[in-house]
Design a protein around this motif. Structure first.
Motif, PDB file in Angstrom:
ATOM      1  N   SER A   1       0.818  -1.224   0.000  1.00 33.74           N
ATOM      2  CA  SER A   1       0.000   0.000   0.000  1.00 33.74           C
ATOM      3  C   SER A   1       0.849   1.270   0.000  1.00 33.74           C
ATOM      4  O   SER A   1       0.300   2.367  -0.078  1.00 33.74           O
ATOM      5  CB  SER A   1      -0.925   0.001   1.219  1.00 33.74           C
ATOM      6  OG  SER A   1      -0.173   0.117   2.421  1.00 33.74           O
ATOM      7  N   ILE A   2       2.168   1.134   0.100  1.00 31.41           N
ATOM      8  CA  ILE A   2       3.046   2.309   0.076  1.00 31.41           C
ATOM      9  C   ILE A   2       3.128   2.813  -1.358  1.00 31.41           C
ATOM     10  O   ILE A   2       3.464   2.049  -2.269  1.00 31.41           O
ATOM     11  CB  ILE A   2       4.445   1.970   0.611  1.00 31.41           C
ATOM     12  CG1 ILE A   2       4.363   1.489   2.065  1.00 31.41           C
ATOM     13  CG2 ILE A   2       5.376   3.166   0.498  1.00 31.41           C
ATOM     14  CD1 ILE A   2       5.688   1.039   2.649  1.00 31.41           C
TER      15      ILE A   2
ATOM     16  N   TYR B   1       9.118   5.835  -3.106  1.00 30.33           N
ATOM     17  CA  TYR B   1      10.388   5.185  -3.438  1.00 30.33           C
ATOM     18  C   TYR B   1      11.145   5.988  -4.495  1.00 30.33           C
ATOM     19  O   TYR B   1      12.363   6.195  -4.397  1.00 30.33           O
ATOM     20  CB  TYR B   1      10.138   3.767  -3.959  1.00 30.33           C
ATOM     21  CG  TYR B   1       9.569   2.820  -2.956  1.00 30.33           C
ATOM     22  CD1 TYR B   1      10.368   2.250  -1.962  1.00 30.33           C
ATOM     23  CD2 TYR B   1       8.231   2.443  -2.989  1.00 30.33           C
ATOM     24  CE1 TYR B   1       9.846   1.350  -1.037  1.00 30.33           C
ATOM     25  CE2 TYR B   1       7.698   1.542  -2.074  1.00 30.33           C
ATOM     26  CZ  TYR B   1       8.512   1.003  -1.103  1.00 30.33           C
ATOM     27  OH  TYR B   1       8.000   0.118  -0.191  1.00 30.33           O
ATOM     28  N   GLU B   2      10.401   6.436  -5.513  1.00 29.41           N
ATOM     29  CA  GLU B   2      11.034   7.184  -6.600  1.00 29.41           C
ATOM     30  C   GLU B   2      11.616   8.495  -6.096  1.00 29.41           C
ATOM     31  O   GLU B   2      12.746   8.869  -6.452  1.00 29.41           O
ATOM     32  CB  GLU B   2      10.000   7.445  -7.704  1.00 29.41           C
ATOM     33  CG  GLU B   2      10.588   8.104  -8.936  1.00 29.41           C
ATOM     34  CD  GLU B   2       9.556   8.287 -10.031  1.00 29.41           C
ATOM     35  OE1 GLU B   2       9.888   8.939 -11.035  1.00 29.41           O
ATOM     36  OE2 GLU B   2       8.427   7.782  -9.872  1.00 29.41           O
ATOM     37  N   ALA B   3      10.881   9.195  -5.256  1.00 30.25           N
ATOM     38  CA  ALA B   3      11.384  10.464  -4.720  1.00 30.25           C
ATOM     39  C   ALA B   3      12.625  10.235  -3.865  1.00 30.25           C
ATOM     40  O   ALA B   3      13.585  11.021  -3.913  1.00 30.25           O
ATOM     41  CB  ALA B   3      10.296  11.138  -3.893  1.00 30.25           C
TER      42      ALA B   3
ATOM     43  N   VAL C   1      11.717   5.460   4.706  1.00 32.06           N
ATOM     44  CA  VAL C   1      10.468   5.436   3.941  1.00 32.06           C
ATOM     45  C   VAL C   1       9.589   4.259   4.375  1.00 32.06           C
ATOM     46  O   VAL C   1       8.426   4.451   4.772  1.00 32.06           O
ATOM     47  CB  VAL C   1      10.743   5.363   2.417  1.00 32.06           C
ATOM     48  CG1 VAL C   1       9.424   5.246   1.650  1.00 32.06           C
ATOM     49  CG2 VAL C   1      11.518   6.580   1.957  1.00 32.06           C
ATOM     50  N   VAL C   2      10.151   3.058   4.323  1.00 29.23           N
ATOM     51  CA  VAL C   2       9.346   1.856   4.561  1.00 29.23           C
ATOM     52  C   VAL C   2       8.864   1.777   6.008  1.00 29.23           C
ATOM     53  O   VAL C   2       7.662   1.640   6.276  1.00 29.23           O
ATOM     54  CB  VAL C   2      10.150   0.600   4.177  1.00 29.23           C
ATOM     55  CG1 VAL C   2       9.365  -0.660   4.560  1.00 29.23           C
ATOM     56  CG2 VAL C   2      10.453   0.598   2.688  1.00 29.23           C
TER      57      VAL C   2
ATOM     58  N   LEU D   1       5.056   1.915   7.559  1.00 25.59           N
ATOM     59  CA  LEU D   1       4.513   0.694   8.149  1.00 25.59           C
ATOM     60  C   LEU D   1       4.141   0.868   9.619  1.00 25.59           C
ATOM     61  O   LEU D   1       3.719  -0.104  10.256  1.00 25.59           O
ATOM     62  CB  LEU D   1       5.533  -0.449   8.030  1.00 25.59           C
ATOM     63  CG  LEU D   1       5.697  -1.102   6.665  1.00 25.59           C
ATOM     64  CD1 LEU D   1       6.770  -2.175   6.729  1.00 25.59           C
ATOM     65  CD2 LEU D   1       4.391  -1.694   6.162  1.00 25.59           C
ATOM     66  N   ARG D   2       4.320   2.045  10.164  1.00 20.83           N
ATOM     67  CA  ARG D   2       4.116   2.250  11.596  1.00 20.83           C
ATOM     68  C   ARG D   2       2.761   1.736  12.100  1.00 20.83           C
ATOM     69  O   ARG D   2       2.707   0.991  13.087  1.00 20.83           O
ATOM     70  CB  ARG D   2       4.289   3.725  11.935  1.00 20.83           C
ATOM     71  CG  ARG D   2       4.090   4.053  13.415  1.00 20.83           C
ATOM     72  CD  ARG D   2       4.467   5.517  13.684  1.00 20.83           C
ATOM     73  NE  ARG D   2       4.061   5.896  15.032  1.00 20.83           N
ATOM     74  CZ  ARG D   2       2.887   6.425  15.333  1.00 20.83           C
ATOM     75  NH1 ARG D   2       1.985   6.634  14.377  1.00 20.83           N
ATOM     76  NH2 ARG D   2       2.586   6.741  16.575  1.00 20.83           N
ATOM     77  N   PRO D   3       1.640   2.082  11.474  1.00 15.34           N
ATOM     78  CA  PRO D   3       0.350   1.556  11.975  1.00 15.34           C
ATOM     79  C   PRO D   3       0.276   0.032  11.907  1.00 15.34           C
ATOM     80  O   PRO D   3      -0.264  -0.607  12.824  1.00 15.34           O
ATOM     81  CB  PRO D   3      -0.683   2.216  11.049  1.00 15.34           C
ATOM     82  CG  PRO D   3      -0.001   3.411  10.496  1.00 15.34           C
ATOM     83  CD  PRO D   3       1.428   3.027  10.357  1.00 15.34           C
ATOM     84  N   VAL D   4       0.816  -0.545  10.840  1.00 17.80           N
ATOM     85  CA  VAL D   4       0.783  -2.005  10.697  1.00 17.80           C
ATOM     86  C   VAL D   4       1.650  -2.663  11.756  1.00 17.80           C
ATOM     87  O   VAL D   4       1.268  -3.672  12.360  1.00 17.80           O
ATOM     88  CB  VAL D   4       1.246  -2.414   9.280  1.00 17.80           C
ATOM     89  CG1 VAL D   4       1.281  -3.927   9.146  1.00 17.80           C
ATOM     90  CG2 VAL D   4       0.332  -1.812   8.229  1.00 17.80           C
ATOM     91  N   LEU D   5       2.829  -2.108  11.998  1.00  8.45           N
ATOM     92  CA  LEU D   5       3.728  -2.676  12.996  1.00  8.45           C
ATOM     93  C   LEU D   5       3.133  -2.569  14.394  1.00  8.45           C
ATOM     94  O   LEU D   5       3.294  -3.480  15.219  1.00  8.45           O
ATOM     95  CB  LEU D   5       5.090  -1.968  12.936  1.00  8.45           C
ATOM     96  CG  LEU D   5       5.912  -2.217  11.669  1.00  8.45           C
ATOM     97  CD1 LEU D   5       7.194  -1.397  11.696  1.00  8.45           C
ATOM     98  CD2 LEU D   5       6.231  -3.689  11.504  1.00  8.45           C
ATOM     99  N   ILE D   6       2.458  -1.463  14.671  1.00  5.61           N
ATOM    100  CA  ILE D   6       1.801  -1.319  15.974  1.00  5.61           C
ATOM    101  C   ILE D   6       0.707  -2.369  16.123  1.00  5.61           C
ATOM    102  O   ILE D   6       0.582  -3.019  17.168  1.00  5.61           O
ATOM    103  CB  ILE D   6       1.223   0.098  16.140  1.00  5.61           C
ATOM    104  CG1 ILE D   6       2.362   1.117  16.269  1.00  5.61           C
ATOM    105  CG2 ILE D   6       0.318   0.182  17.365  1.00  5.61           C
ATOM    106  CD1 ILE D   6       1.896   2.552  16.258  1.00  5.61           C
ATOM    107  N   PHE D   7      -0.075  -2.563  15.069  1.00  6.05           N
ATOM    108  CA  PHE D   7      -1.153  -3.555  15.120  1.00  6.05           C
ATOM    109  C   PHE D   7      -0.605  -4.955  15.361  1.00  6.05           C
ATOM    110  O   PHE D   7      -1.084  -5.691  16.244  1.00  6.05           O
ATOM    111  CB  PHE D   7      -1.951  -3.521  13.812  1.00  6.05           C
ATOM    112  CG  PHE D   7      -2.950  -4.634  13.685  1.00  6.05           C
ATOM    113  CD1 PHE D   7      -4.157  -4.580  14.356  1.00  6.05           C
ATOM    114  CD2 PHE D   7      -2.673  -5.743  12.891  1.00  6.05           C
ATOM    115  CE1 PHE D   7      -5.071  -5.621  14.255  1.00  6.05           C
ATOM    116  CE2 PHE D   7      -3.581  -6.772  12.786  1.00  6.05           C
ATOM    117  CZ  PHE D   7      -4.783  -6.714  13.471  1.00  6.05           C
ATOM    118  N   THR D   8       0.407  -5.366  14.580  1.00  2.00           N
ATOM    119  CA  THR D   8       0.951  -6.719  14.735  1.00  2.00           C
ATOM    120  C   THR D   8       1.637  -6.892  16.088  1.00  2.00           C
ATOM    121  O   THR D   8       1.549  -7.966  16.700  1.00  2.00           O
ATOM    122  CB  THR D   8       1.950  -7.020  13.607  1.00  2.00           C
ATOM    123  OG1 THR D   8       2.950  -5.983  13.546  1.00  2.00           O
ATOM    124  CG2 THR D   8       1.241  -7.116  12.271  1.00  2.00           C
TER     125      THR D   8
END
Length: 305
Positions: free
Chosen positions: A197-198, A203-205, A220-221, A225-232
Motif C-alpha cells: 500500500s506504500i 520510493y522514486e522520490a 520510507v518503509v 509501516l508504523r500503523p501495521v507494525l503497531i497492530f501486529t
C-alpha cells in the motif's frame, strides 16, 4: 388550494415510505436475531456470569459470597506472578524476534526481481493454517530427548542431545521457537499488505534524492509501516498473554512452572482444582491487562501532532 393538495400528497408519500421502511426492517430484524441470540448466550451471559462468580468461593459444593477476596488472593499467589513473568519473557524475546523476521520476509517477498514470489509466500504462510494442537504435537515429537529429529540432526554435527522439554531454559527456547514458527507467516502477510500500500512515488522520490536501499528501508518503509507494525505488535502481545495450546501440549507449564502462562494456570485452577471463583478472578485480571494494552494501542496509533 393547489399548494395544500401538493403538501397533502407529499405527506401521504412520506408516510407510505416510512411504513414501507418499517415493513422492510422487520425481515432484517429476524435475520439478525439468531446472531444476537448466539452473542448473548455464548458471550454476554458467560462474561457476566464469570464476573459474578469471581465474588464467590465454592467449598463442598456450596458457594459463599467473599467479595473481593478472590482478587486479593491474586496478589498473594506466587504462581500468578511467575506466570506473568513467563509471559513477559516470551513477550520481550519472541515478539520482537517474530516481528523482525516477518518484516524481513515481507520486504524480501515484495521485491519484483524475486522469482516464484507466490510460491515462497505460500510456503511462508503455511504454518499459520496448521491447527495449534497438531503443530504443537509435531514439535513435541521433534524435540523429544531420545530419538527426536532435532537431537538426531545435532548428533550429526557432534552436538550432544539436549533435553528440550525437561530443562527450564531449553523449554522456554523450545516454546519460543514453536510460537515463532507458527505466527511469523501470519504477521508477514499483514506486513506485506502494508508494504504493497506504500505509493511507488515515495520510493522514486527517495531515489531521486540519492537515498540508498538501507535509507529507503529506514526512512520510507518503516515510517509508512508504523500503523501495521503497531497492530501486529499489540496483537502478538495479547497472544502472549493468552498463550495456552503450545505450552499445554509441549510441557504442561513445566518444568518447575518455567512455561506456565496465566491462561494455562487459569485452566489448572478451574478444571483441575475446580476453583471456578478464583479462575474467574484470573480471567478478569487478563481482561484488565488486555484492556490496558488496547488503550496503549489506541494512543500509539494516534497521529503525532
Amino acid at each position: 388550494m393547489a399548494v395544500t393538495a401538493l403538501a397533502v400528497r407529499e405527506a401521504e408519500t412520506t408516510a407510505r415510505r416510512r411504513t414501507l421502511g418499517r415493513r422492510l426492517q422487520r425481515p432484517g430484524a429476524w435475520f439478525v436475531l439468531p446472531a444476537v441470540v448466539l452473542l448473548v448466550v455464548f458471550f454476554t451471559y458467560p462474561l457476566v456470569s464469570s464476573l459474578w462468580q469471581s465474588f464467590f468461593a465454592t467449598s463442598g459444593g456450596i458457594s459463599t459470597w467473599v467479595g473481593l477476596e478472590q482478587y486479593a488472593r491474586l496478589f498473594r499467589d506466587p504462581l500468578i506472578g511467575k506466570s506473568l513473568v513467563n509471559a513477559g519473557i516470551i513477550l520481550v524475546i519472541q515478539v520482537p524476534l517474530m516481528i523482525g523476521l516477518a518484516v524481513g520476509l515481507a520486504y524480501l517477498l515484495n521485491q519484483t526481481w524475486l522469482r516464484f514470489r507466490s510460491g515462497f509466500r505460500l510456503l511462508a504462510f503455511l504454518p499459520a493454517v496448521t491447527t495449534l494442537v497438531a503443530y504443537a504435537v509435531v514439535f513435541r515429537v521433534m524435540l523429544a530427548t531420545d530419538g527426536g529429529a532435532v537431537n538426531q540432526l545435532l548428533g550429526f554435527v557432534g552436538v550432544a542431545p539436549i533435553d528440550w522439554l525437561n530443562n527450564e531454559w531449553w523449554a522456554r527456547v523450545a516454546l519460543i521457537a514453536a510460537i515463532t514458527w507458527r505466527w511469523t507467516g501470519y504477521n508477514m502477510v499483514i506486513i506485506l499488505a502494508g508494504l504493497q500500500s506504500i505509493p511507488a512515488e515515495l520510493y522514486e522520490a527517495a531515489r531521486i534524492d540519492g537515498a540508498g536501499r538501507w535509507q529507503i528501508f529506514t526512512k520510507v518503509v518503516i515510517p509508512q509501516l508504523r500503523p501495521v507494525l503497531i497492530f501486529t505488535t499489540v496483537t502478538s502481545t495479547i497472544g502472549a498473554l493468552q498463550l495456552f495450546d503450545e505450552n499445554f501440549i509441549l510441557t504442561e507449564g513445566g518444568p518447575n512452572d518455567a512455561t506456565l502462562t496465566p491462561v494455562l494456570y487459569l485452566y489448572k485452577v478451574g478444571f483441575r482444582q475446580f476453583d471456578f471463583g478464583y479462575a474467574s478472578a484470573i480471567a478478569w485480571l487478563l481482561v484488565a491487562l488486555t484492556a490496558i494494552i488496547a488503550v496503549v494501542q489506541f494512543r500509539l496509533m494516534r497521529e503525532k501532532p
